[in-house]
Write an enzyme that holds these catalytic residues in place. Sequence first.
Site, PDB file in Angstrom:
ATOM      1  N   GLY A 150      -8.439  -1.531  -3.608  1.00 43.12           N
ATOM      2  CA  GLY A 150      -9.339  -0.471  -4.025  1.00 43.12           C
ATOM      3  C   GLY A 150      -9.311  -0.305  -5.534  1.00 43.12           C
ATOM      4  O   GLY A 150      -8.419  -0.817  -6.219  1.00 43.12           O
ATOM      5  N   CYS A 151     -10.282   0.418  -6.067  1.00 42.79           N
ATOM      6  CA  CYS A 151     -10.365   0.573  -7.523  1.00 42.79           C
ATOM      7  C   CYS A 151      -9.186   1.368  -8.075  1.00 42.79           C
ATOM      8  O   CYS A 151      -8.568   0.970  -9.068  1.00 42.79           O
ATOM      9  CB  CYS A 151     -11.689   1.207  -7.912  1.00 42.79           C
ATOM     10  SG  CYS A 151     -12.078   2.752  -7.067  1.00 42.79           S
ATOM     11  N   TYR A 152      -8.854   2.491  -7.442  1.00 45.66           N
ATOM     12  CA  TYR A 152      -7.706   3.259  -7.930  1.00 45.66           C
ATOM     13  C   TYR A 152      -6.407   2.453  -7.849  1.00 45.66           C
ATOM     14  O   TYR A 152      -5.637   2.413  -8.820  1.00 45.66           O
ATOM     15  CB  TYR A 152      -7.561   4.565  -7.148  1.00 45.66           C
ATOM     16  CG  TYR A 152      -8.566   5.637  -7.475  1.00 45.66           C
ATOM     17  CD1 TYR A 152      -8.808   6.040  -8.789  1.00 45.66           C
ATOM     18  CD2 TYR A 152      -9.287   6.261  -6.458  1.00 45.66           C
ATOM     19  CE1 TYR A 152      -9.733   7.033  -9.076  1.00 45.66           C
ATOM     20  CE2 TYR A 152     -10.211   7.266  -6.740  1.00 45.66           C
ATOM     21  CZ  TYR A 152     -10.430   7.645  -8.050  1.00 45.66           C
ATOM     22  OH  TYR A 152     -11.344   8.634  -8.340  1.00 45.66           O
TER      23      TYR A 152
END
Length: 345
Positions: A150-152
């Site tokens: 995921g981006c985070y």
Amino acid sequence: MQDRLRIAVLGASGYTGADLVRLAITHPRIEIAALAANANAGQAMADIWPHFAPYPALPRLIKADAIDYSGIDAVFGCLPHAASAELLGTLMDKRIIDLSADFRLKDAGTYADWYGGAHPAPALLPDAVYGLTEFAKASLPGARLVACPGCYPTAVLLALLPLVAAKAISAEKITVNALSGVSGAGRSLKQANLFPEVAEAVHPYSIGAHRHMPEMEQELSLRAGRAVTISFTPHLVPMNRGELVTCIVETPHGADYLRDVLADAYTDEPFVHLLPGAQAPATRMVRGSNHVVINAFADRVPGRAIVIAAIDNLVKGSSGQAIQNFNLMFGLPETTGLEQAPLFP
């Protein structure tokens, strides 16, 4: 001229799928053979995304089950969780790069706890490679299924994994505050994402319960050799793309030591950059690119430091990292098709 690798993109009408297509168009070894978007089947990409008007040769959108997969070398899954695993689980004779959350977590029970239902294809989880590229390079050439982070987690793990692995920081107390552009919330119509709702404001959301938390904890625990639990609070900010994470850590060392550890870890990495001196990472430094900027700072509280990282959530946090993984899966230089400089201003 070398043969091109034929790809299919499932979920091409979302932000992630569209950015993957944008990057793939100029990739010298990729041929975009099929684009799927069930709800928009029959339309051209330019009908959904006007910035593709100069590329009329792009395949028209079709339903995923209408694709002839016999000549496809790789499938990029840009579908929502659960739907992704259901479909991709039927295509395991192909090499798959999945951008959903379905194959990131190794434990099917943890997935069920955080995603609200049983995993659609639990038998595939043990063989999925967690595709944080800088830490997965040895596994990518032989991988059949790669789960893009995921981006985070991409931003947080790039900032913290070398420090945890080197025992330069305590794994006991890690607090992360994260800021993301609105594209991170997806393209579906939601009242909370309307311009009057997001403009001139910052919104914390999923407080204490964001679905990316177990993913971060899984990877940090592997490096720490024991269970790690973090505090994580994401915020939506009024910009289209970009992400910045501020990690508060405890350390017996100074910030200069943390910088040395990060410098050693990323010396040969083409996309991860330790900023000089006291320069602070900012999303404008990486917008539209696959680059990451990181720096570490002393806190005024003794024994504490601040590690900050910035990425473009749609590129290094999603589609760019997917292509970086694709490159290494197929024996290409990892920078192929990803040489775009950040867009500024």
